[in-house]
Design a protein around this motif. Sequence first.
Motif, PDB file in Angstrom:
ATOM      1  N   TRP B  34       0.861  -1.192   0.000  1.00 46.29           N
ATOM      2  CA  TRP B  34       0.000   0.000   0.000  1.00 46.29           C
ATOM      3  C   TRP B  34       0.894   1.237   0.000  1.00 46.29           C
ATOM      4  CZ3 TRP B  34      -5.066   0.222  -0.859  1.00 46.29           C
ATOM      5  CH2 TRP B  34      -5.864  -0.893  -0.591  1.00 46.29           C
ATOM      6  N   TYR B  35       0.598   2.154  -0.947  1.00 47.72           N
ATOM      7  CA  TYR B  35       1.318   3.413  -1.062  1.00 47.72           C
ATOM      8  C   TYR B  35       0.333   4.577  -0.933  1.00 47.72           C
ATOM      9  CZ  TYR B  35       5.336   0.956  -3.204  1.00 47.72           C
ATOM     10  OH  TYR B  35       6.406   0.137  -3.458  1.00 47.72           O
ATOM     11  N   GLN B  36       0.860   5.688  -0.462  1.00 48.19           N
ATOM     12  CA  GLN B  36       0.120   6.949  -0.475  1.00 48.19           C
ATOM     13  C   GLN B  36       0.809   7.868  -1.472  1.00 48.19           C
ATOM     14  OE1 GLN B  36       0.796   9.965   2.658  1.00 48.19           O
ATOM     15  NE2 GLN B  36      -1.382   9.772   3.151  1.00 48.19           N
ATOM     16  N   GLN B  37       0.041   8.454  -2.382  1.00 48.88           N
ATOM     17  CA  GLN B  37       0.621   9.380  -3.355  1.00 48.88           C
ATOM     18  C   GLN B  37      -0.074  10.736  -3.252  1.00 48.88           C
ATOM     19  OE1 GLN B  37       0.314   8.360  -7.567  1.00 48.88           O
ATOM     20  NE2 GLN B  37       2.114   9.595  -8.042  1.00 48.88           N
ATOM     21  N   PRO B  38       0.539  11.692  -2.548  1.00 53.84           N
ATOM     22  CA  PRO B  38      -0.021  13.044  -2.523  1.00 53.84           C
ATOM     23  C   PRO B  38       0.055  13.645  -3.924  1.00 53.84           C
ATOM     24  CG  PRO B  38       1.571  12.722  -0.748  1.00 53.84           C
ATOM     25  CD  PRO B  38       1.719  11.561  -1.683  1.00 53.84           C
ATOM     26  N   ARG B  39      -0.748  14.653  -4.164  1.00 53.15           N
ATOM     27  CA  ARG B  39      -0.789  15.293  -5.476  1.00 53.15           C
ATOM     28  C   ARG B  39       0.593  15.810  -5.865  1.00 53.15           C
ATOM     29  NH1 ARG B  39      -4.782  17.209  -8.733  1.00 53.15           N
ATOM     30  NH2 ARG B  39      -4.288  18.999 -10.038  1.00 53.15           N
ATOM     31  N   ASP B  40       0.995  15.527  -7.087  1.00 48.88           N
ATOM     32  CA  ASP B  40       2.272  15.994  -7.652  1.00 48.88           C
ATOM     33  C   ASP B  40       3.500  15.474  -6.894  1.00 48.88           C
ATOM     34  OD1 ASP B  40       0.778  19.211  -8.398  1.00 48.88           O
ATOM     35  OD2 ASP B  40       0.952  17.410  -9.649  1.00 48.88           O
ATOM     36  N   GLN B  41       3.365  14.306  -6.294  1.00 47.57           N
ATOM     37  CA  GLN B  41       4.504  13.658  -5.646  1.00 47.57           C
ATOM     38  C   GLN B  41       4.567  12.193  -6.059  1.00 47.57           C
ATOM     39  OE1 GLN B  41       5.156  14.296  -1.453  1.00 47.57           O
ATOM     40  NE2 GLN B  41       3.979  16.204  -1.475  1.00 47.57           N
ATOM     41  N   GLY B  42       5.675  11.552  -5.724  1.00 45.46           N
ATOM     42  CA  GLY B  42       5.800  10.124  -5.980  1.00 45.46           C
ATOM     43  C   GLY B  42       5.109   9.305  -4.912  1.00 45.46           C
ATOM     44  N   PRO B  43       4.817   8.046  -5.209  1.00 42.27           N
ATOM     45  CA  PRO B  43       4.214   7.165  -4.197  1.00 42.27           C
ATOM     46  C   PRO B  43       5.150   6.961  -3.005  1.00 42.27           C
ATOM     47  CG  PRO B  43       3.988   6.228  -6.392  1.00 42.27           C
ATOM     48  CD  PRO B  43       4.932   7.372  -6.512  1.00 42.27           C
ATOM     49  N   GLN B  44       4.561   6.870  -1.828  1.00 44.99           N
ATOM     50  CA  GLN B  44       5.323   6.646  -0.597  1.00 44.99           C
ATOM     51  C   GLN B  44       4.757   5.413   0.083  1.00 44.99           C
ATOM     52  OE1 GLN B  44       4.646  10.419   1.305  1.00 44.99           O
ATOM     53  NE2 GLN B  44       5.565  11.546  -0.397  1.00 44.99           N
ATOM     54  N   LEU B  45       5.635   4.449   0.361  1.00 45.85           N
ATOM     55  CA  LEU B  45       5.196   3.186   0.933  1.00 45.85           C
ATOM     56  C   LEU B  45       4.633   3.375   2.340  1.00 45.85           C
ATOM     57  CD1 LEU B  45       5.158   0.057   0.504  1.00 45.85           C
ATOM     58  CD2 LEU B  45       7.320   0.022   1.749  1.00 45.85           C
ATOM     59  N   LEU B  46       3.459   2.773   2.557  1.00 43.69           N
ATOM     60  CA  LEU B  46       2.856   2.782   3.897  1.00 43.69           C
ATOM     61  C   LEU B  46       3.111   1.463   4.629  1.00 43.69           C
ATOM     62  CD1 LEU B  46      -0.639   4.353   3.097  1.00 43.69           C
ATOM     63  CD2 LEU B  46       1.257   5.456   4.306  1.00 43.69           C
ATOM     64  N   VAL B  47       2.851   0.360   3.924  1.00 39.80           N
ATOM     65  CA  VAL B  47       2.926  -0.966   4.544  1.00 39.80           C
ATOM     66  C   VAL B  47       3.021  -2.001   3.446  1.00 39.80           C
ATOM     67  CG1 VAL B  47       0.395  -1.135   4.581  1.00 39.80           C
ATOM     68  CG2 VAL B  47       1.716  -2.568   6.146  1.00 39.80           C
ATOM     69  N   TYR B  48       3.701  -3.148   3.763  1.00 43.37           N
ATOM     70  CA  TYR B  48       3.621  -4.239   2.802  1.00 43.37           C
ATOM     71  C   TYR B  48       3.582  -5.589   3.503  1.00 43.37           C
ATOM     72  CZ  TYR B  48       8.688  -5.499   2.501  1.00 43.37           C
ATOM     73  OH  TYR B  48       9.973  -5.933   2.736  1.00 43.37           O
ATOM     74  N   PHE B  49       2.978  -6.541   2.809  1.00 46.87           N
ATOM     75  CA  PHE B  49       2.732  -7.890   3.320  1.00 46.87           C
ATOM     76  C   PHE B  49       3.423  -8.909   2.416  1.00 46.87           C
ATOM     77  CE2 PHE B  49      -0.950  -6.930   6.064  1.00 46.87           C
ATOM     78  CZ  PHE B  49      -1.378  -5.710   5.537  1.00 46.87           C
ATOM     79  N   ARG B  50       3.868  -9.962   3.055  1.00 47.70           N
ATOM     80  CA  ARG B  50       4.199 -11.171   2.294  1.00 47.70           C
ATOM     81  C   ARG B  50       3.254 -12.244   2.802  1.00 47.70           C
ATOM     82  NH1 ARG B  50       9.564 -11.174   2.271  1.00 47.70           N
ATOM     83  NH2 ARG B  50       9.387  -9.901   0.408  1.00 47.70           N
TER      84      ARG B  50
END
Lengths: 113, 112
Positions: B34-50
């Motif tokens: 899951w990523y959060q992408q604010p307007r006019d920015q790159g995606p920023q990782l929130l959390v990840y699962f395996r």
Amino acid sequence: QQQVRQSPQSLTVWEGETAILNCSYEDSTFNYFPWYQQFPGEGPALLISISSVSDKKEDGRFTIFFNKREKKLSLHITDSQPGDSATYFCAASANSAGNKLTFGIGTRVLVRP
Amino acid sequence: EAGVTQSPRYAVLQEGQAVSFWCDPISGHDTLYWYQQPRDQGPQLLVYFRDEAVIDNSQLPSDRFSAVRPKGTNSTLKIQSAKQGDTATYLCASSFAGWEQYFGPGTRLTVL
């Protein structure tokens, strides 16, 4: 601290020209560098990627040049087409960090016909 | 082969309201992000699962955000009490064994 930097923030080229997008990074453990293309209202789409063992990767009109010593890479889009107008993100990850991607801020490319 | 699907595509909330986002990864992909992408920015990782396990949630604001992937397939990201600063596009991505990540179309959240 921005670990992946991109320049320019925006770029306009004419159809048929070569667009050059720049990327640099801080973390020397990064060893995988994908570039993503994003159109408005869509998610990023993987365009082309390179690992740190290579200095060049080519896929059609898209080429990555990688300089490990200087921690820099660039994406060249040759024979640019209006359909290439999009935002391009450089990203980086390290195997040692579970392949978490760190993205740059993006370069918005406009190709004028 | 179907890509990553997300729903809803858009959400508009008042501050303090809760919202959930749902993600269905590419079949066979064991890793979900899951990523959060604010307007006019790159995606920023929130959390990840395996599979069903959380591997890294260090960037997830744990007081208001939560994410689950109970059966190692679909996943839900929830914001308990939204703030205006949460306005962004929330992207889900999946990969096999942590390699090439494929993104869904995202959910565009506006918090008024």
